[in-house]
Design a protein around this motif. Structure first.
Motif, PDB file in Angstrom:
ATOM      1  N   LEU A 180       0.827  -1.201   0.000  1.00  0.00           N
ATOM      2  CA  LEU A 180       0.000   0.000   0.000  1.00  0.00           C
ATOM      3  C   LEU A 180       0.863   1.254   0.000  1.00  0.00           C
ATOM      4  O   LEU A 180       0.572   2.225  -0.722  1.00  0.00           O
ATOM      5  CB  LEU A 180      -0.911   0.020   1.229  1.00  0.00           C
ATOM      6  CG  LEU A 180      -2.157  -0.864   1.235  1.00  0.00           C
ATOM      7  CD1 LEU A 180      -2.989  -0.549   2.470  1.00  0.00           C
ATOM      8  CD2 LEU A 180      -2.993  -0.681  -0.013  1.00  0.00           C
ATOM      9  N   CYS A 183       2.035   2.093  -3.360  1.00  0.00           N
ATOM     10  CA  CYS A 183       0.948   2.643  -4.189  1.00  0.00           C
ATOM     11  C   CYS A 183       0.653   4.096  -3.826  1.00  0.00           C
ATOM     12  O   CYS A 183       0.439   4.934  -4.711  1.00  0.00           O
ATOM     13  CB  CYS A 183      -0.308   1.792  -4.038  1.00  0.00           C
ATOM     14  SG  CYS A 183      -0.146   0.116  -4.708  1.00  0.00           S
ATOM     15  N   PHE A 197      -4.501   5.535  -7.925  1.00  0.00           N
ATOM     16  CA  PHE A 197      -4.808   4.553  -6.881  1.00  0.00           C
ATOM     17  C   PHE A 197      -5.978   5.039  -6.030  1.00  0.00           C
ATOM     18  O   PHE A 197      -6.897   4.272  -5.711  1.00  0.00           O
ATOM     19  CB  PHE A 197      -3.578   4.312  -6.015  1.00  0.00           C
ATOM     20  CG  PHE A 197      -3.769   3.249  -4.970  1.00  0.00           C
ATOM     21  CD1 PHE A 197      -4.011   1.929  -5.324  1.00  0.00           C
ATOM     22  CD2 PHE A 197      -3.716   3.568  -3.625  1.00  0.00           C
ATOM     23  CE1 PHE A 197      -4.193   0.947  -4.357  1.00  0.00           C
ATOM     24  CE2 PHE A 197      -3.902   2.592  -2.652  1.00  0.00           C
ATOM     25  CZ  PHE A 197      -4.139   1.284  -3.022  1.00  0.00           C
ATOM     26  N   LEU A 201      -9.850   3.276  -5.596  1.00  0.00           N
ATOM     27  CA  LEU A 201     -10.515   2.943  -4.332  1.00  0.00           C
ATOM     28  C   LEU A 201     -11.858   3.661  -4.205  1.00  0.00           C
ATOM     29  O   LEU A 201     -12.860   3.066  -3.794  1.00  0.00           O
ATOM     30  CB  LEU A 201      -9.617   3.327  -3.153  1.00  0.00           C
ATOM     31  CG  LEU A 201      -8.272   2.603  -3.041  1.00  0.00           C
ATOM     32  CD1 LEU A 201      -7.449   3.184  -1.898  1.00  0.00           C
ATOM     33  CD2 LEU A 201      -8.462   1.108  -2.835  1.00  0.00           C
ATOM     34  N   SER A 205     -14.675   0.635  -5.314  1.00  0.00           N
ATOM     35  CA  SER A 205     -14.892  -0.193  -4.117  1.00  0.00           C
ATOM     36  C   SER A 205     -16.179   0.267  -3.451  1.00  0.00           C
ATOM     37  O   SER A 205     -16.521   1.450  -3.471  1.00  0.00           O
ATOM     38  CB  SER A 205     -13.717  -0.084  -3.141  1.00  0.00           C
ATOM     39  OG  SER A 205     -13.605   1.226  -2.621  1.00  0.00           O
ATOM     40  N   LEU A 216      -8.003  -5.137  -4.834  1.00  0.00           N
ATOM     41  CA  LEU A 216      -6.553  -5.039  -4.658  1.00  0.00           C
ATOM     42  C   LEU A 216      -5.835  -6.296  -5.153  1.00  0.00           C
ATOM     43  O   LEU A 216      -4.705  -6.217  -5.629  1.00  0.00           O
ATOM     44  CB  LEU A 216      -6.223  -4.779  -3.191  1.00  0.00           C
ATOM     45  CG  LEU A 216      -6.648  -3.414  -2.650  1.00  0.00           C
ATOM     46  CD1 LEU A 216      -6.274  -3.267  -1.177  1.00  0.00           C
ATOM     47  CD2 LEU A 216      -6.036  -2.274  -3.459  1.00  0.00           C
ATOM     48  N   ILE A 255      -4.693 -11.049   0.968  1.00  0.00           N
ATOM     49  CA  ILE A 255      -4.988  -9.663   1.330  1.00  0.00           C
ATOM     50  C   ILE A 255      -6.064  -9.689   2.411  1.00  0.00           C
ATOM     51  O   ILE A 255      -7.016 -10.464   2.338  1.00  0.00           O
ATOM     52  CB  ILE A 255      -5.469  -8.886   0.092  1.00  0.00           C
ATOM     53  CG1 ILE A 255      -4.305  -8.755  -0.895  1.00  0.00           C
ATOM     54  CG2 ILE A 255      -6.003  -7.508   0.473  1.00  0.00           C
ATOM     55  CD1 ILE A 255      -4.689  -8.132  -2.211  1.00  0.00           C
TER      56      ILE A 255
END
Length: 896
Positions: A180, A183, A197, A201, A205, A216, A255
């Protein structure tokens, strides 16, 4: 607070303000304010529904209970813009359904998103309600600390939601966080498309976080896949991300699952500008992320850039820059020499054998890249040049495999930032992707690995060993670390009292001896003081390795709250004897350098002689001894109450009770006594059954000992185990441990009727002249140099301090003058009967009159050595070392 939480955790929301009133009471809210709140006369703007438990206190808090199951974050978004919050300067919003809490601090822009029953763990979030502002540690860049704090909250939430407790689970979580981190950094530094990124999200998401894991998973798979055909099959919002490689996303690791809170926290992290955050702090940041107790003390785990520069500048960076400056002054052959310097930069090896998360390596890499850019600017054809400095030139060993992974990531990101620097300065675009796996950073026990296998040294390679290895005094090492020392110091007669950091100096000595390699490491200052000097440095010098630069003791400034607690030195070693060596000194908060012919192991100008323990004093002076050791299990020692009780029942014991001084009683006052039964007869003893009972306790204690010597002492249980008490006259008492803050170790002249324990050393039959010399600054400076350390205090020893101290040659009239000045010190002390010796000699509370009396004594004692005043402590000690060498030579010539 726990009790209040338990009372309200089952409460129906929005029915009373009882919880909020109880909560505010904990933060010392005035009773009158609480009464007015209860009567709804203090609410800012008269909160709309006070009867439902809503409170809005001006310049303080807005409390709002909501229905169970309400999305608190969504509710916060709706209420945070209400005008009365700004009008009445509300500091905190506090929302709760009595199952969960969402709070927000408008001043620090921090949020708290926790379960209701966990609120007590986070009471410090609300300390401003009590007038106590939160102290936010900084490590040069406030963004670094905020990033650590925000990621720490994400770590906590993922750990809790996934019920991670096993070490393997936590390791997977750590690796996930490093991915993370890449990213976050990549989208703010043009590795990824700008904000790609974050947009992924936010837009793809669900708010409940349920599909974050699958999203992810697809992203990480894409980042690890170079196949363009694969990318063409992916949705555009995934396919836009580049191939990364470098093993960063190679493993298909699980994850963690997300909920809505974890998703929000991840978006909070992504919202930060990661381009502002220094790669050299990433590793330290992760220490604080994964350990909540360290989260508020980030600076303690971060070696600041100025401190790293103290290591690398004199070791290699300054010489390289000086060579560059010299080349620029040449009238011909400049280009060839610059090309040669570039080639040299591309072959240098930097090795940190205790690299942690790579701070030293990152700064060294960045500084070499900056120098390289400066060289490019001097070359006419710079537009066609690319960096020749590779990450493979930077070697490291670290026992924590997660720290190594973080170091690799940090080095990748440092490389990218330096590529950006190259492009900004010269317009040369050097791509960062794909990353190349760095195998020169190794996870393992540095003290059990062969350094030559990690960083090959053919004898002529230009290698620089740098770092800040773990310190570890003898009292706080693990069994595994003790085993490490046994391996490293195999064949040494004495080593167990060395600090753990000594292992790296000795292994480093073996690595660089007979080669061109050089070393510079941070160490505890105790490694260059006291008994440790003889245990280590004389063996280093026997290997024909020399100290070529050193920083004398200074506070390890790392922006932590207790940053003055650790004092360190930096020692540079070389197998090449250099004509000019440099000592760096901190004077009045300014650093000064001194060029010298040789640096002693005490980090001052002088020979390589070491001060070793001696059984007898050097020169013709009185003998100092340890105090009396009871080894009695406490049966021969008496408090004032125990003494009075014993005398009430056995008055005949009074003859055999003496006042006892340990170091604590001597320094801080208080009374203690002991049974001193030297020369007692059996008949006298038989008349004191309570004393006999105590003696029997001593006998049983000694018989139960595992030490044969102690068992033998059971035959004389009425006596102290070791007796050195003078039978008559007076003695000088010197506590064996004294605070490092004191300018003078407190001493006194004590009657032989008073027994000293072995917490002190004694100088029997001493005169006021000896008292004056021992109380002088020059003697205390010698002590600070050669004494051992115990915690933050000095350990005064007759064998290493007193027996090695060169007393001055003084005439009888000079001795009488010193005795008069020493007497004046005692007279001034007597003017302050309300103060203990510890208080008198505390630099902050030392009476001015006592300080003046000591300074007069100091000048007089120094004149016994030479007429010219000494400039400072270093000059005094250097002079004493010269005298010591003369005395030792005289001893050898006399055959003693």
């Amino acid at each position: 607070m726990h009790k209040i939480l338990a009372q309200h955790s089952t409460a129906q929301p929005a029915k009373s303000i009882g919880f909020c009133l109880a909560f505010l009471k904990l933060f010392d809210t005035p009773k009158s304010t609480l009464t007015r709140l209860q009567n709804n006369t203090a609410n800012a703007n008269k909160a709309p529904n006070p009867e439902l438990g809503e409170i809005a206190l001006a310049q303080s808090i807005y409390f709002k209970p909501v229905a169970f199951g309400t999305d608190l974050f969504e509710f916060f978004q709706a209420v945070k813009t209400q005008s009365f919050l700004k009008t009445h300067q509300i500091r905190f919003i506090f929302l709760t359904d009595y199952q969960n809490i969402y709070a927000y601090d408008f001043k620090t822009q921090e949020s708290l998103d926790v379960s209701f029953l966990d609120l007590a763990k986070y009471y410090d979030f609300f300390l401003p309600l009590a007038g106590i502002e939160k102290y936010i540690e900084t490590a040069e860049n406030p963004a670094d600390v905020k990033a650590a704090y925000t990621m720490g909250k994400l770590f906590d939430q993922l750990k809790k939601y996934n019920q991670f407790e096993q070490q393997t689970d936590l390791h997977l979580l750590n690796v996930f966080l490093t991915r993370l981190l890449f990213c976050f950094f990549a989208e703010d530094t043009a590795i990824f498309p700008k904000n790609a990124f974050t947009a992924l999200l936010e837009n793809h998401s669900t708010k409940d976080g349920k599909n974050v894991k699958s999203l992810l998973t697809e992203l990480f798979r894409c980042l690890n896949t170079p196949d363009e055909q694969y990318r063409q099959k992916q949705p555009r919002f995934i396919a836009q991300f580049p191939y990364v490689n470098g093993n960063l996303f190679a493993e298909d690791l699980a994850i963690p699952e997300f909920d809505n809170r974890a998703r929000r926290l991840m978006l909070d992290c992504a919202a930060m500008n990661w381009a502002e955050i220094n790669p050299d702090i990433f590793g330290s940041m992760f220490q604080s992320v994964t350990d909540p107790q360290k989260r508020s003390q980030l600076g303690q785990h971060y070696t600041s850039v100025p401190n790293i520069m103290k290591v690398i500048e004199p070791l290699f960076l300054n010489p390289l820059k000086q060579e560059f400056d010299a080349i620029k002054m040449l009238k011909q052959g400049q280009e060839k020499r610059l090309q040669e310097l570039l080639m040299r930069l591309s072959t240098i090896k930097i090795f940190d054998p205790a690299c942690g998360s790579g701070n030293f390596l990152i700064i060294a890499y960045q500084e070499l890249r900056k120098l390289e850019v400066d060289i490019f600017k001097e070359l006419a054809q710079s537009q066609s040049m690319f960096s020749g400095i590779s990450l493979d030139q930077f070697y490291g060993i670290e026992i924590d495999d997660f720290a190594i992974e973080t170091a690799r990531l940090s080095m990748y990101l440092a490389e990218h930032k330096m590529n950006q620097h190259l492009e900004k300065e010269l317009g040369i675009h050097q791509p960062t992707l794909p990353l190349v796996h760095n195998s020169s950073l190794v996870a393992g026990n540095s003290l059990r690995l062969n350094w030559h296998e990690i960083c090959p040294n053919n004898g002529t390679d230009e290698i620089y060993i740098i770092g800040n290895p773990p310190f570890g005094g003898s009292g706080n090492r693990s069994d595994e670390q003790t085993k490490d020392m046994e391996i490293v110091f195999q064949g040494f007669r004495k080593f167990k009292f060395l600090d753990y950091v000594a292992c790296w100096f000795w292994k480093g000595t073996q690595y660089i001896k007979g080669t061109q390699a050089k070393l510079a490491l941070v160490s505890t200052n105790s490694l260059c003081q006291g008994e440790q000097v003889a245990m280590l440095w004389k063996y280093v010098f026997e290997e024909q390795v020399f100290i070529h630069f050193a920083y004398q003791s200074f506070p390890w400034a790392n922006n932590a709250r207790d940053k003055a607690a650790v004092h360190v030195v930096i020692v540079g070693l070389s197998a090449q004897e250099e004509k000019h060596k440099t000592i760096y000194k901190l004077t009045d908060k300014q650093w000064f350098s001194q060029t010298v012919g040789n640096i002693s192991p005490y980090l001052m100008e002088g020979s390589n002689i070491v001060i070793e323990s001696r059984e007898n004093p050097v020169g013709n002076i009185l003998e100092m001894v340890y105090g009396n050791k009871p080894a009695d299990g406490g049966f021969l020692l008496l408090s004032t109450e125990e003494k009075d009780t014993l005398l009430y029942s056995e008055p005949k014991a009074e003859k055999w009770i003496r006042k006892l001084l340990g170091a604590d009683e001597f320094l801080n006052g208080g009374e203690r006594y002991c049974l001193w039964l030297v020369n007692i007869t059996e008949d006298e003893l038989s008349q004191m059954p309570l004393v006999q009972k105590r003696i029997e306790g001593v006998r049983q204690m000694r018989l139960a000992s595992r030490k044969a010597a102690t068992v033998r002492l059971a035959s004389t249980p009425h006596l102290f185990a070791e007796i050195r008490q003078p039978n008559e006259g007076n003695y000088i008492l010197v506590p064996r441990v004294s605070s490092a803050e004191r300018r003078y170790i407190p001493m006194n002249i004590i009657s032989s009727d008073v027994i000293s324990s072995d917490a002190n050393t004694l100088l029997p039959n001493a005169t006021m002249y000896e008292f004056g010399v021992l109380n002088s600054l020059i003697h205390n400076d010698w002590m600070r140099t050669v004494a051992g350390r115990l915690g933050m205090g000095y350990r005064y020893s007759n064998t290493i301090v007193y027996n090695t101290f060169p007393f001055p040659n003084a005439s009888e009239s000079q001795k009488a003058h010193i005795a008069e000045l020493a007497e004046e010190v005692l007279l001034v002390r007597s003017d302050f009967p309300e103060m203990t010796l510890a208080q008198m000699y505390n630099p902050e509370t030392m009476p001015a009159e006592l300080k003046a009396a000591h300074e007069t004594l100091d000048r007089a004692v120094e004149k016994l050595y030479r007429e010219k005043p000494f400039a400072d402590a270093a000059e005094r000690v250097e002079f004493l070392f010269g005298l010591y060498e003369k005395l030792i030579r005289a001893e050898k010539q006399a055959g003693r």
